[in-house]
Design a protein around this motif. Sequence first.
Motif, PDB file in Angstrom:
ATOM      1  N   ARG A  96      45.930  94.856 -47.349  1.00 35.24           N
ATOM      2  CA  ARG A  96      44.854  95.303 -46.405  1.00 35.24           C
ATOM      3  C   ARG A  96      43.577  95.373 -47.109  1.00 35.24           C
ATOM      4  O   ARG A  96      42.566  95.325 -46.425  1.00 35.24           O
ATOM      5  CB  ARG A  96      45.522  96.743 -45.786  1.00 35.24           C
ATOM      6  CG  ARG A  96      44.626  97.206 -44.876  1.00 35.24           C
ATOM      7  CD  ARG A  96      45.418  98.277 -43.680  1.00 35.24           C
ATOM      8  NE  ARG A  96      46.055  99.212 -44.866  1.00 35.24           N
ATOM      9  CZ  ARG A  96      46.817 100.056 -44.273  1.00 35.24           C
ATOM     10  NH1 ARG A  96      46.974 100.243 -43.117  1.00 35.24           N
ATOM     11  NH2 ARG A  96      47.156 100.974 -45.134  1.00 35.24           N
ATOM     12  N   GLU A  97      43.632  96.027 -48.198  1.00 40.15           N
ATOM     13  CA  GLU A  97      42.292  96.599 -49.102  1.00 40.15           C
ATOM     14  C   GLU A  97      41.847  95.102 -49.839  1.00 40.15           C
ATOM     15  O   GLU A  97      40.475  95.113 -50.028  1.00 40.15           O
ATOM     16  CB  GLU A  97      42.690  97.678 -50.110  1.00 40.15           C
ATOM     17  CG  GLU A  97      41.441  97.953 -50.721  1.00 40.15           C
ATOM     18  CD  GLU A  97      41.751  99.261 -51.616  1.00 40.15           C
ATOM     19  OE1 GLU A  97      41.210  99.086 -52.790  1.00 40.15           O
ATOM     20  OE2 GLU A  97      42.212 100.153 -50.926  1.00 40.15           O
ATOM     21  N   ALA A 133      49.573  97.647 -48.350  1.00 40.50           N
ATOM     22  CA  ALA A 133      48.501  98.611 -48.804  1.00 40.50           C
ATOM     23  C   ALA A 133      47.393  97.640 -49.737  1.00 40.50           C
ATOM     24  O   ALA A 133      46.190  97.680 -49.485  1.00 40.50           O
ATOM     25  CB  ALA A 133      48.662  99.911 -49.655  1.00 40.50           C
ATOM     26  N   HIS A 134      47.923  97.146 -50.577  1.00 38.10           N
ATOM     27  CA  HIS A 134      47.135  96.331 -51.594  1.00 38.10           C
ATOM     28  C   HIS A 134      46.372  94.863 -50.539  1.00 38.10           C
ATOM     29  O   HIS A 134      45.279  94.845 -50.829  1.00 38.10           O
ATOM     30  CB  HIS A 134      47.986  95.517 -52.716  1.00 38.10           C
ATOM     31  CG  HIS A 134      48.204  96.422 -53.580  1.00 38.10           C
ATOM     32  ND1 HIS A 134      49.284  97.404 -53.631  1.00 38.10           N
ATOM     33  CD2 HIS A 134      47.813  96.631 -55.020  1.00 38.10           C
ATOM     34  CE1 HIS A 134      49.251  97.986 -54.789  1.00 38.10           C
ATOM     35  NE2 HIS A 134      48.411  97.423 -55.538  1.00 38.10           N
ATOM     36  N   GLU A 170      55.485  98.905 -47.826  1.00 39.94           N
ATOM     37  CA  GLU A 170      54.255  99.666 -47.540  1.00 39.94           C
ATOM     38  C   GLU A 170      53.080  99.738 -48.881  1.00 39.94           C
ATOM     39  O   GLU A 170      52.164  99.616 -48.705  1.00 39.94           O
ATOM     40  CB  GLU A 170      54.544 101.423 -47.445  1.00 39.94           C
ATOM     41  CG  GLU A 170      55.405 101.629 -46.099  1.00 39.94           C
ATOM     42  CD  GLU A 170      54.372 101.803 -45.142  1.00 39.94           C
ATOM     43  OE1 GLU A 170      53.303 101.678 -45.154  1.00 39.94           O
ATOM     44  OE2 GLU A 170      55.083 101.960 -43.986  1.00 39.94           O
TER      45      GLU A 170
END
Length: 318
Positions: A241-242, A238-239, A234
Amino acid sequence: MITIEDVRAAAKSIAGIAVRTPLLASWAIGTDLWLKPENLQPIGAFKVRGAVHALLSLPLDAQAAGVITHSSGNHGQALAYAGRMVGSPVVVVVPEGAPAVKVDAIRALGAEVVTVPPAERESRTAELAAERGLTIIPPYDHRHIIAGQGTVGLEIVEDLPEVDVVLVPVGGGGLASGVATAVKALAPRATVIGVEPALAADAADSLAHGELRSWTTEDRYRTMADGLRTPLSELTFAHLRERLDGIVTVSEEEILTTVSLLARAARIVAEPSGAVTTAAYLHHREELPPGRTVAVVSGGNIDPALLAGLLIAEELDA
């Protein structure tokens, strides 16, 4: 999410321990290509950066009690190396089928090796940590690990401020998360592209669907790139995806031919996981932006017999 300040703190932590690898212009492969040879690290892979930073960030009593991780090889070697430097006992849970060259190196560095079926590597690590009072330092799902790996990106921008494209391997996503964080902070116009094997393309699948997608262990273990068989977490998702601009997948044949080419044309020994970025540059240029490109060669811990076989086969075909 980590920040550029976390990466800068990691750079100070690992200075003098991890090698500050150079950027090598590789005109024989591409006139706009530079290679970042992390195979030159003390344990032959970038993993030493995150492992050293994570271990040194622990309280002294936790260091003395010992640490444990699960790894197909390179992170295990890195943590064993870091543990030997500071006197911390190290246990590495290794999946069955991990390359013998890597497992032997882990043992040679003084770590205890526990071999388990691939699907049990995380659960067995947790059990042993609880039984023995060890601190878990996972291979990628850890802020200090990501920050340490991000120093690769920090060095790239310092050495080539005008970089246009950075290609970085994606397995569990720790390296790509850290590199993307550093590059986007210091050279925001640059494009950061992840590269993974088509046979273990769970990151590409996850990013395409906007959610963390789970591939089976059996599916991910089809690739020869053993360092890229781990799933995203997760935190790393998150990293990515951004901060990641895209992802490219490469075939097994493309990986193998690139291992051989790197050895012959660039004099760089790369394991399959380390060759994926150059494979993307060579075989998927139409999917990449133009400009000055850096390919991160993440490691060089290849089975000598595999490398020799590739070079001999190419000579016979010539």
